[in-house]
Design a protein around this motif. Structure first.
Motif, PDB file in Angstrom:
ATOM      1  N   HIS A  34       0.825  -1.199   0.000  1.00 49.50           N
ATOM      2  CA  HIS A  34       0.000   0.000   0.000  1.00 49.50           C
ATOM      3  C   HIS A  34       0.865   1.257   0.000  1.00 49.50           C
TER       4      HIS A  34
ATOM      5  N   GLY B  25      -3.611   3.784  -4.667  1.00 52.69           N
ATOM      6  CA  GLY B  25      -3.647   3.165  -3.347  1.00 52.69           C
ATOM      7  C   GLY B  25      -2.511   2.200  -3.067  1.00 52.69           C
TER       8      GLY B  25
ATOM      9  N   SER C 120      -3.540   2.091   4.947  1.00 48.31           N
ATOM     10  CA  SER C 120      -4.163   1.674   3.691  1.00 48.31           C
ATOM     11  C   SER C 120      -5.065   2.731   3.080  1.00 48.31           C
ATOM     12  N   LYS C 121      -4.768   3.990   3.333  1.00 52.11           N
ATOM     13  CA  LYS C 121      -5.534   5.075   2.723  1.00 52.11           C
ATOM     14  C   LYS C 121      -5.333   5.033   1.209  1.00 52.11           C
ATOM     15  N   GLN C 122      -6.417   5.227   0.463  1.00 58.46           N
ATOM     16  CA  GLN C 122      -6.328   5.052  -0.981  1.00 58.46           C
ATOM     17  C   GLN C 122      -5.828   6.281  -1.716  1.00 58.46           C
ATOM     18  N   TYR C 123      -6.340   7.461  -1.358  1.00 55.39           N
ATOM     19  CA  TYR C 123      -6.004   8.664  -2.113  1.00 55.39           C
ATOM     20  C   TYR C 123      -5.308   9.701  -1.243  1.00 55.39           C
TER      21      TYR C 123
END
Length: 214
Positions: A48, A175, A53-56
């Motif tokens: 990640h 991500g 695990s933040k996507q943006y």
């Protein structure tokens, strides 16, 4: 616009050698980036690009973290190679290759066509063709960070980064990134090096977690 000499167009003979290496190392005639984790399942690990695990990314500080992670992964994979081979794509409803997006044309001009392919049956009324192009990019040039930011912002997708021998593949997405390594031992080594960047549930066959990643 790219600086002179920062991006190179591979020769037809180089592309032919790359094509053979790709088939030999990935075992697939349809090089979809999103298929790699299935076709090379035992050598795949996912990392990640942001904490928790933040996507943006929302801030420049988070973009910096994302870029630091991507480049650290690539630096470990490239083993000192100065040039990286970048796969970008365009899409059409016919077999004839079409121009890539304006963002890619500006960033990576004059690529070499690698393959045009579709997974749809000939009898289907509407077929989607993917056209893969190859560019050679300097690791220390400005294009690579800019490309990775375009990926993070979902401006482009399906990007794959590797070397001429295609012994490994780095597929960045919004991500994170899917990494295909030469062996399961190398997969475990990379996963151990970047343990904090692994998904919470681990990765397939992981001796580190014993979990299966979905």
């Amino acid at each position: 616009m790219s600086e002179p000499g920062a991006v190179r167009r591979p020769t037809p003979s180089e592309v032919a050698a790359f094509d053979a290496a790709w088939t030999r190392n990935t075992g697939t005639e349809l090089p979809y980036a999103h298929w790699l984790r299935a076709t090379c399942h035992e050598r795949w690990v996912r990392l990640h690009s942001l904490p928790e695990s933040k996507q943006y990314p929302d801030t420049e500080a988070e973009y910096a973290v994302m870029l630091t992670r991507y480049l650290a992964e690539l630096d470990e994979l490239r083993a000192g190679a100065d040039d990286l081979w970048v796969v970008t794509s365009s899409y059409s409803s016919a077999a004839r290759p079409v121009r890539r997006s304006a963002a890619l044309v500006e960033l990576l001009p004059r690529p070499r066509l690698w393959r045009s392919f579709t997974e749809d049956d000939e009898d289907e009324e509407y077929r989607i063709w993917t056209h893969h192009y190859l560019s050679v990019v300097r690791r220390d040039g400005p294009e690579l960070p800019r490309l990775l930011r375009l990926v993070a912002d979902e401006v482009v997708s399906g990007v794959m980064i590797t070397v001429p021998a295609a012994t490994w593949v780095h597929h960045p997405y919004d991500g994170g990134a899917d990494l295909i390594l030469p062996t399961t031992a190398e997969r475990d080594r990379i996963a151990g090096m970047f343990t904090d960047w692994l998904p919470a549930q681990g990765f397939p066959g992981a001796c580190l977690t014993g979990c299966v990643h979905s």
